[in-house]
Design an enzyme around this catalytic site. Structure first.
Site, short mmCIF file in Angstrom:
data_model
loop_
_atom_site.label_atom_id
_atom_site.label_comp_id
_atom_site.label_asym_id
_atom_site.label_seq_id
_atom_site.Cartn_x
_atom_site.Cartn_y
_atom_site.Cartn_z
N GLY A 15 0.79 -1.25 0.00
CA GLY A 15 0.00 0.00 0.00
C GLY A 15 0.81 1.28 0.00
O GLY A 15 0.26 2.35 0.25
N GLY A 17 2.41 2.59 -2.64
CA GLY A 17 2.33 3.31 -3.91
C GLY A 17 3.12 2.68 -5.05
O GLY A 17 3.42 3.36 -6.04
N LYS A 18 3.41 1.40 -4.97
CA LYS A 18 4.16 0.74 -6.05
C LYS A 18 3.42 0.84 -7.39
O LYS A 18 4.00 1.11 -8.42
CB LYS A 18 4.37 -0.76 -5.74
CG LYS A 18 5.24 -1.04 -4.53
CD LYS A 18 5.43 -2.54 -4.33
CE LYS A 18 4.15 -3.30 -4.01
NZ LYS A 18 3.52 -2.95 -2.75
N LYS A 40 2.60 -7.70 -13.27
CA LYS A 40 2.32 -7.92 -11.85
C LYS A 40 2.32 -9.45 -11.74
O LYS A 40 1.31 -10.12 -12.03
CB LYS A 40 0.94 -7.33 -11.50
CG LYS A 40 0.49 -7.58 -10.07
CD LYS A 40 1.06 -6.59 -9.09
CE LYS A 40 0.71 -6.96 -7.65
NZ LYS A 40 1.23 -6.01 -6.66
N GLY A 118 6.33 -5.54 -7.75
CA GLY A 118 6.45 -6.63 -6.78
C GLY A 118 5.15 -6.87 -6.03
O GLY A 118 4.10 -6.31 -6.34
N1 LIG Z 1 0.68 9.79 -4.95
C1 LIG Z 1 -0.57 9.36 -4.71
N2 LIG Z 1 -1.61 10.22 -4.71
C2 LIG Z 1 -2.87 9.81 -4.43
N3 LIG Z 1 -3.20 8.54 -4.15
C3 LIG Z 1 -2.20 7.64 -4.15
C4 LIG Z 1 -0.85 7.99 -4.42
N4 LIG Z 1 -0.09 6.89 -4.31
C5 LIG Z 1 -0.92 5.89 -4.00
N5 LIG Z 1 -2.19 6.33 -3.90
C6 LIG Z 1 -3.38 5.52 -3.55
O1 LIG Z 1 -3.02 4.75 -2.41
C7 LIG Z 1 -3.47 3.42 -2.53
C8 LIG Z 1 -2.25 2.47 -2.50
O2 LIG Z 1 -1.41 2.77 -3.58
P1 LIG Z 1 -0.87 1.61 -4.53
O3 LIG Z 1 -1.98 0.72 -4.94
O4 LIG Z 1 -0.06 2.22 -5.62
O5 LIG Z 1 0.09 0.84 -3.49
P2 LIG Z 1 0.87 -0.53 -3.69
O6 LIG Z 1 2.17 -0.40 -2.99
O7 LIG Z 1 0.91 -0.86 -5.13
O8 LIG Z 1 -0.08 -1.55 -2.91
P3 LIG Z 1 -0.09 -3.17 -3.02
O9 LIG Z 1 0.92 -3.65 -2.04
O10 LIG Z 1 -1.51 -3.50 -2.63
O11 LIG Z 1 0.22 -3.55 -4.44
C9 LIG Z 1 -4.28 3.35 -3.83
O12 LIG Z 1 -5.64 3.57 -3.50
C10 LIG Z 1 -3.75 4.53 -4.65
O13 LIG Z 1 -4.74 5.05 -5.53
MG LIG Z 2 0.07 -2.49 -6.10
#
Ligand SMILES: Nc1ncnc2c1ncn2[C@@H]1O[C@H](COP(=O)(O)OP(=O)(O)OP(=O)(O)O)[C@@H](O)[C@H]1O
Ligand SMILES: [Mg+2]
Length: 243
Positions: A15, A17-18, A40, A118
């Site tokens: 969570g 932001g990846k 993915k 990842g």
């Molecule tokens: N810079 C940003 N601005 C606004 N919302 C964001 C931003 N980065 C991430 N988010 C929001 O935060 C949440 C988590 O981000 P994201 O899905 O990219 O994380 P992740 O690391 O890929 O999570 P996971 O481990 O589930 O794959 C999502 O709802 C996304 O829309």
């Molecule tokens: Mg993700």
């Protein structure tokens, strides 16, 4: 100069932001005229019926990169929002690592540059004896670490860097995500420099919290423009080593 072949985007946590960072990178590289593939390898927390599970992450990446090979982008899907090794036991579905690697190699043939997101962080178990770190090793890609900006990130980021360095991975850099545009905390102001001073790893940029960006609703908003403005792309691609 060698042709860059890709990057593996990991996080200090789930969570952080990846997916947003991976999509931002895909949008910017596409604008540069590169043929960008996204992957993915395993997605958990998918929706849909048993026969056709869909990953929100994979859809977001796929749309950003305008790819064509959905089954290769996301070869393995699970419904439960758990570590893959746990979801696989609950859903009684095996995780064939060779299927992931085969899809990876095929995508590499189709695209100039491959962005692999990842699953959680480096030590998430894909199976009982195979971790995300094992996958990175087999793919042979450099790492981009996504971290959150606020309190707690020094510890999480240093742990991630340590685990990567111990395994001999090349770390291209760190991006701090979801920094507030106003009312920064002292931690948010100081963390990037502290992490850089303690690790020597380049800080490639900080992304603000963007109201018009949403993975779940598949909204990209200003992501491409902001990514271009705030992230050192040439260093991320390994084209420039000294700032
Ligand atoms: N810079 C940003 N601005 C606004 N919302 C964001 C931003 N980065 C991430 N988010 C929001 O935060 C949440 C988590 O981000 P994201 O899905 O990219 O994380 P992740 O690391 O890929 O999570 P996971 O481990 O589930 O794959 C999502 O709802 C996304 O829309
Ligand atoms: Mg993700």
């Amino acid at each position: 100069m060698n042709k860059p072949i890709g990057i593996f985007i990991t996080g200090t946590d789930t969570g952080v932001g990846k997916t947003v960072v991976a999509a931002g990178l895909a949008l910017v590289l596409k604008e540069r005229g590169m043929r960008v593939g996204v992957m993915k390898p395993v997605a958990t927390g998918c929706f849909g019926d048993g026969k056709r599970l869909v990953s929100e992450d994979a859809v977001y990446l796929f749309e950003a990169a305008e790819n064509e090979y959905a089954p290769l982008t996301n070869p393995l899907r699970f419904r439960n929002p758990l570590a893959p090794s746990v979801a696989s036991v609950i859903e009684k579905k095996e995780i064939p690592i060779e299927k992931i690697l085969k899809a990876f190699k095929e995508l590499q043939r189709h695209y100039d540059f491959l962005i692999v997101e990842g699953i959680g962080g480096l030590l998430v178990p894909i199976t009982k004896e195979y971790f995300v770190a094992n996958l990175i090793h087999e793919m042979g890609l450099p790492l981009l670490i996504v971290a959150k900006g606020g309190l707690g990130t020094i510890n999480h980021t240093l742990l991630t860097v340590d685990a990567a360095v111990m395994r001999g991975f090349e770390i291209r850099g760190i991006i701090f995500n979801r920094m507030p545009r106003v009312n920064f905390s002292i931690a948010e102001i100081t963390n990037p420099k502290v992490v850089h001073d303690l690790t020597g790893v380049p800080i490639l940029g900080t992304l603000p919290d963007l109201e018009d960006v949403d993975v779940e609703r598949c909204r990209f908003g200003t992501l491409r423009e902001v990514f271009k403005e705030r992230v050192e792309l040439d260093r991320l691609l390994g084209l420039q080593t000294v700032s």
